[in-house]
Design a protein around this motif. Structure first.
Motif, PDB file in Angstrom:
ATOM      1  N   GLY A 150       0.809  -1.218   0.000  1.00  0.00           N
ATOM      2  CA  GLY A 150       0.000   0.000   0.000  1.00  0.00           C
ATOM      3  C   GLY A 150       0.837   1.261   0.000  1.00  0.00           C
ATOM      4  N   HIS A 151       1.810   1.321   0.900  1.00  0.00           N
ATOM      5  CA  HIS A 151       2.649   2.523   0.948  1.00  0.00           C
ATOM      6  C   HIS A 151       3.593   2.593  -0.251  1.00  0.00           C
ATOM      7  CE1 HIS A 151       1.412   4.180   4.792  1.00  0.00           C
ATOM      8  NE2 HIS A 151       1.424   2.955   5.302  1.00  0.00           N
ATOM      9  N   GLY A 152       4.002   1.441  -0.759  1.00  0.00           N
ATOM     10  CA  GLY A 152       4.809   1.464  -1.977  1.00  0.00           C
ATOM     11  C   GLY A 152       4.031   2.036  -3.146  1.00  0.00           C
ATOM     12  N   ALA A 153       2.759   1.651  -3.262  1.00  0.00           N
ATOM     13  CA  ALA A 153       1.920   2.204  -4.323  1.00  0.00           C
ATOM     14  C   ALA A 153       1.729   3.703  -4.141  1.00  0.00           C
ATOM     15  CB  ALA A 153       0.571   1.489  -4.346  1.00  0.00           C
ATOM     16  N   ALA A 154       1.576   4.145  -2.893  1.00  0.00           N
ATOM     17  CA  ALA A 154       1.420   5.576  -2.635  1.00  0.00           C
ATOM     18  C   ALA A 154       2.667   6.348  -3.041  1.00  0.00           C
ATOM     19  CB  ALA A 154       1.104   5.798  -1.160  1.00  0.00           C
ATOM     20  N   LEU A 155       3.841   5.787  -2.778  1.00  0.00           N
ATOM     21  CA  LEU A 155       5.083   6.449  -3.183  1.00  0.00           C
ATOM     22  C   LEU A 155       5.202   6.523  -4.704  1.00  0.00           C
ATOM     23  CD1 LEU A 155       7.610   4.943  -0.616  1.00  0.00           C
ATOM     24  CD2 LEU A 155       6.679   7.256  -0.652  1.00  0.00           C
ATOM     25  N   LEU A 156       4.767   5.480  -5.388  1.00  0.00           N
ATOM     26  CA  LEU A 156       4.800   5.506  -6.848  1.00  0.00           C
ATOM     27  C   LEU A 156       3.880   6.588  -7.397  1.00  0.00           C
ATOM     28  CD1 LEU A 156       4.882   1.694  -7.744  1.00  0.00           C
ATOM     29  CD2 LEU A 156       6.751   3.345  -7.900  1.00  0.00           C
ATOM     30  N   VAL A 157       2.713   6.737  -6.803  1.00  0.00           N
ATOM     31  CA  VAL A 157       1.781   7.786  -7.243  1.00  0.00           C
ATOM     32  C   VAL A 157       2.393   9.157  -6.983  1.00  0.00           C
ATOM     33  CG1 VAL A 157      -0.468   8.829  -6.796  1.00  0.00           C
ATOM     34  CG2 VAL A 157      -0.251   6.333  -6.941  1.00  0.00           C
ATOM     35  N   GLU A 158       3.015   9.312  -5.797  1.00  0.00           N
ATOM     36  CA  GLU A 158       3.658  10.594  -5.484  1.00  0.00           C
ATOM     37  C   GLU A 158       4.758  10.906  -6.493  1.00  0.00           C
ATOM     38  OE1 GLU A 158       6.431  12.598  -1.964  1.00  0.00           O
ATOM     39  OE2 GLU A 158       5.322  10.738  -1.579  1.00  0.00           O
ATOM     40  N   VAL A 238     -12.866   3.440  10.967  1.00  0.00           N
ATOM     41  CA  VAL A 238     -12.802   2.283  10.068  1.00  0.00           C
ATOM     42  C   VAL A 238     -11.891   1.217  10.661  1.00  0.00           C
ATOM     43  CG1 VAL A 238     -12.002   1.491   7.823  1.00  0.00           C
ATOM     44  CG2 VAL A 238     -13.364   3.577   7.989  1.00  0.00           C
ATOM     45  N   MET A 239     -10.757   1.631  11.188  1.00  0.00           N
ATOM     46  CA  MET A 239      -9.844   0.673  11.797  1.00  0.00           C
ATOM     47  C   MET A 239     -10.485  -0.023  12.987  1.00  0.00           C
ATOM     48  SD  MET A 239      -6.017   1.309  13.312  1.00  0.00           S
ATOM     49  CE  MET A 239      -5.090  -0.059  14.015  1.00  0.00           C
ATOM     50  N   SER A 284      -6.799  13.711   5.060  1.00  0.00           N
ATOM     51  CA  SER A 284      -7.473  13.930   3.787  1.00  0.00           C
ATOM     52  C   SER A 284      -8.240  12.677   3.412  1.00  0.00           C
ATOM     53  CB  SER A 284      -6.466  14.280   2.695  1.00  0.00           C
ATOM     54  OG  SER A 284      -5.621  13.167   2.435  1.00  0.00           O
ATOM     55  N   TRP A 285      -9.098  12.819   2.418  1.00  0.00           N
ATOM     56  CA  TRP A 285      -9.876  11.668   1.973  1.00  0.00           C
ATOM     57  C   TRP A 285      -8.967  10.637   1.294  1.00  0.00           C
ATOM     58  CZ3 TRP A 285      -9.965  10.104  -3.080  1.00  0.00           C
ATOM     59  CH2 TRP A 285      -9.552  11.024  -4.049  1.00  0.00           C
ATOM     60  N   VAL A 286      -7.844  11.101   0.733  1.00  0.00           N
ATOM     61  CA  VAL A 286      -6.903  10.176   0.098  1.00  0.00           C
ATOM     62  C   VAL A 286      -6.296   9.246   1.152  1.00  0.00           C
ATOM     63  CG1 VAL A 286      -4.779   9.969  -1.215  1.00  0.00           C
ATOM     64  CG2 VAL A 286      -6.407  11.797  -1.755  1.00  0.00           C
ATOM     65  N   ALA A 287      -5.888   9.825   2.283  1.00  0.00           N
ATOM     66  CA  ALA A 287      -5.327   9.008   3.360  1.00  0.00           C
ATOM     67  C   ALA A 287      -6.368   8.042   3.909  1.00  0.00           C
ATOM     68  CB  ALA A 287      -4.796   9.911   4.466  1.00  0.00           C
ATOM     69  N   LEU A 288      -7.622   8.503   3.995  1.00  0.00           N
ATOM     70  CA  LEU A 288      -8.700   7.628   4.458  1.00  0.00           C
ATOM     71  C   LEU A 288      -8.894   6.440   3.525  1.00  0.00           C
ATOM     72  CD1 LEU A 288     -11.192   6.867   6.153  1.00  0.00           C
ATOM     73  CD2 LEU A 288     -12.502   8.522   4.783  1.00  0.00           C
ATOM     74  N   VAL A 289      -8.932   6.689   2.231  1.00  0.00           N
ATOM     75  CA  VAL A 289      -9.130   5.613   1.262  1.00  0.00           C
ATOM     76  C   VAL A 289      -7.960   4.638   1.307  1.00  0.00           C
ATOM     77  CG1 VAL A 289      -9.282   5.089  -1.195  1.00  0.00           C
ATOM     78  CG2 VAL A 289     -10.621   6.973  -0.237  1.00  0.00           C
ATOM     79  N   LEU A 290      -6.729   5.169   1.404  1.00  0.00           N
ATOM     80  CA  LEU A 290      -5.550   4.299   1.433  1.00  0.00           C
ATOM     81  C   LEU A 290      -5.565   3.402   2.668  1.00  0.00           C
ATOM     82  CD1 LEU A 290      -2.769   3.431   0.356  1.00  0.00           C
ATOM     83  CD2 LEU A 290      -1.777   5.347   1.648  1.00  0.00           C
ATOM     84  N   SER A 291      -5.784   4.003   3.845  1.00  0.00           N
ATOM     85  CA  SER A 291      -5.762   3.201   5.070  1.00  0.00           C
ATOM     86  C   SER A 291      -6.912   2.211   5.110  1.00  0.00           C
ATOM     87  CB  SER A 291      -5.804   4.112   6.300  1.00  0.00           C
ATOM     88  OG  SER A 291      -7.028   4.846   6.342  1.00  0.00           O
ATOM     89  N   GLN A 295      -6.620  -1.946   5.274  1.00  0.00           N
ATOM     90  CA  GLN A 295      -7.208  -2.683   6.394  1.00  0.00           C
ATOM     91  C   GLN A 295      -8.240  -3.706   5.922  1.00  0.00           C
ATOM     92  OE1 GLN A 295      -8.557   0.600   8.792  1.00  0.00           O
ATOM     93  NE2 GLN A 295      -6.467   1.336   9.052  1.00  0.00           N
ATOM     94  N   VAL A 296      -9.053  -3.347   4.946  1.00  0.00           N
ATOM     95  CA  VAL A 296     -10.042  -4.295   4.428  1.00  0.00           C
ATOM     96  C   VAL A 296      -9.346  -5.455   3.726  1.00  0.00           C
ATOM     97  CG1 VAL A 296     -11.917  -4.589   2.758  1.00  0.00           C
ATOM     98  CG2 VAL A 296     -11.890  -2.593   4.270  1.00  0.00           C
ATOM     99  N   LEU A 297      -8.299  -5.157   2.953  1.00  0.00           N
ATOM    100  CA  LEU A 297      -7.544  -6.219   2.297  1.00  0.00           C
ATOM    101  C   LEU A 297      -6.904  -7.141   3.328  1.00  0.00           C
ATOM    102  CD1 LEU A 297      -6.321  -7.580  -0.193  1.00  0.00           C
ATOM    103  CD2 LEU A 297      -4.477  -5.869  -0.118  1.00  0.00           C
ATOM    104  N   PHE A 298      -6.326  -6.565   4.366  1.00  0.00           N
ATOM    105  CA  PHE A 298      -5.733  -7.371   5.430  1.00  0.00           C
ATOM    106  C   PHE A 298      -6.785  -8.278   6.072  1.00  0.00           C
ATOM    107  CE2 PHE A 298      -5.224  -7.680  10.070  1.00  0.00           C
ATOM    108  CZ  PHE A 298      -4.061  -8.427  10.146  1.00  0.00           C
ATOM    109  N   ALA A 299      -7.965  -7.739   6.368  1.00  0.00           N
ATOM    110  CA  ALA A 299      -9.015  -8.542   6.997  1.00  0.00           C
ATOM    111  C   ALA A 299      -9.426  -9.702   6.107  1.00  0.00           C
ATOM    112  CB  ALA A 299     -10.218  -7.656   7.319  1.00  0.00           C
ATOM    113  N   TRP A 300      -9.575  -9.459   4.819  1.00  0.00           N
ATOM    114  CA  TRP A 300      -9.978 -10.517   3.897  1.00  0.00           C
ATOM    115  C   TRP A 300      -8.926 -11.625   3.845  1.00  0.00           C
ATOM    116  CZ3 TRP A 300      -7.884 -12.001  -0.974  1.00  0.00           C
ATOM    117  CH2 TRP A 300      -8.673 -12.940  -1.666  1.00  0.00           C
ATOM    118  N   LEU A 301      -7.651 -11.255   3.766  1.00  0.00           N
ATOM    119  CA  LEU A 301      -6.583 -12.246   3.698  1.00  0.00           C
ATOM    120  C   LEU A 301      -6.486 -13.053   4.990  1.00  0.00           C
ATOM    121  CD1 LEU A 301      -3.796 -10.138   1.933  1.00  0.00           C
ATOM    122  CD2 LEU A 301      -5.135 -12.005   0.934  1.00  0.00           C
TER     123      LEU A 301
END
Length: 373
Positions: A150-158, A238-239, A284-291, A295-301
């Motif tokens: 997740g954070h790697g993808a965020a860095l790529l977008v940045e 959400v967490m 921001s809403w971006v940070a909300l969507v990322l986190s 968390q949802v992906l982690f829960a599913w896995l």
């Protein structure tokens, strides 16, 4: 008698039916595994927890202040609390004070639970009555992988948007902070999970059977314990929901602890590296969507893995075995086949230590039956 249930069993869980038979208790209903539980005990537990935590906090505050004065001089307390309007969380002394003061909730809550129950004490951790370390380790690995992606993808977008990345600028006292991030932050996360997903979920579960209440009712208390703007508070909420759902769905606190630990360790590590401002209250809403996405992906896995590996999610509680009524055999002669006094109306005792002898005289008013333990 209480045993572990077959994992991921089908059928109704703890339907509250008065009919005899085993009950399959999910995590939030584990108080009912203890026959000594009472509806009012969580309130006493809360009072004891508050008293113990207050005493421990006062002792810790005195020791911390004395240590700070010894290391930084007589003006240290004025510099920390009066020099600026806000505390600098990246100051190692402030960091330790803020996080370790929350760790003190662990001994305070465990002491209160040891006095009031339910027992065994490990029911606060999982349906097995213990911390499932193997499951906790797997959850930590999954959380690390999800947050790295997740954070790697965020860095790529940045990088794609700005054409450059922010260079790390370690703060003063970096290595002290790293030591505390490794040693103290995981304990702080475990303490919050014990209180908000452990004590509170099981308290609600003593009174209300449906898990949705146990999951959602503690959310506001956890959320408004953080000082953020609307977006930040939504991310915390959400967490809290995800952690509560995972606790119920996996039968213990391990997944919630792993999620909380990785989230906080990465957040504080970014702060120590100068990549984020841990004192910031705006989001921001971006940070909300990322986190929320991580968390949802982690829960599913985690739930998928727990189901595949057969992680216990309920605790089987068998009702106490009632006394068995047996018809007494007719007396044969003076002493009979059953020995002296084993005729109609005699009470057959199993012997010491239940009673001093092996038989007794006829029970007054008894019919031709015998009670055997």
């Amino acid at each position: 008698m209480t045993t572990r249930a077959a994992p991921w069993r089908r059928g109704s869980l703890d339907d509250g039916s008065p009919a005899p038979g085993p009950r399959f208790l999910p995590y939030h209903r584990l108080a009912h595994a203890d026959p000594e539980h009472r509806w009012w005990k969580p309130l006493v537990e809360l009072l004891l927890f508050g008293a113990f935590y207050l005493v421990l906090t006062i002792v810790f505050a005195v020791v911390w202040a004395v240590g700070l004065l010894a290391v930084r001089g007589e003006e240290a307390l004025d510099e920390v609390f009066l020099a600026g309007a806000e505390l600098d969380m990246m100051d190692p002394a402030i960091f330790f004070m803020l996080f370790f003061s929350l760790v003190l909730m662990i001994p305070a809550l465990l002491a209160a639970r040891a006095i009031t129950g339910p027992r065994p004490l490990g029911l606060l951790l999982s349906v097995t009555g213990r911390l499932r370390r193997g499951f906790l380790g797997r959850c930590l690995l999954v959380a690390l992988a999800v947050y790295a992606v997740g954070h790697g993808a965020a860095l790529l977008v940045e990088y794609a948007l700005l054409g450059s990345l922010t260079a790390p600028q370690p703060v003063e006292g970096f290595w002290w902070l790293i030591a505390m991030i490794v040693l103290v932050v995981p304990l702080q996360c475990a303490a919050e999970e014990l209180v908000f997903r452990g004590y509170l979920m099981q308290t609600v579960g003593r009174w209300l059977r449906r898990p949705v209440f146990a999951i959602l009712l503690p959310v506001p208390l956890f959320t408004f314990g953080h000082l953020y703007d609307t977006w930040g508070l939504l991310a915390v909420a959400v967490m809290a929901v995800v952690a509560g759902w995972l606790t119920w769905r996996t039968g213990g606190l391990e997944a919630a602890i792993a999620l909380h630990v990785v989230n906080n360790v990465i957040a504080t590590l970014f702060g120590a590296l100068g990549l984020s401002d841990p004192d910031a209250e705006e989001s921001s809403w971006v940070a909300l969507v990322l986190s929320a996405g991580m968390q949802v992906l982690f829960a599913w896995l985690v739930v998928r893995s727990a189901r595949r590996r057969g992680v216990e999610v309920t605790r089987t509680v068998h009702p106490p075995r009632p006394p068995v009524l047996l018809a007494a055999a007719p007396t044969a002669g003076v002493f009979g086949a059953g020995g002296p006094g084993h005729g109609p109306g005699a009470w057959v005792c199993p012997g010491p230590p239940a009673c001093p002898g092996h038989w007794s005289g006829p029970v007054p008013g008894a019919a031709s039956r015998a009670f055997v333990d």
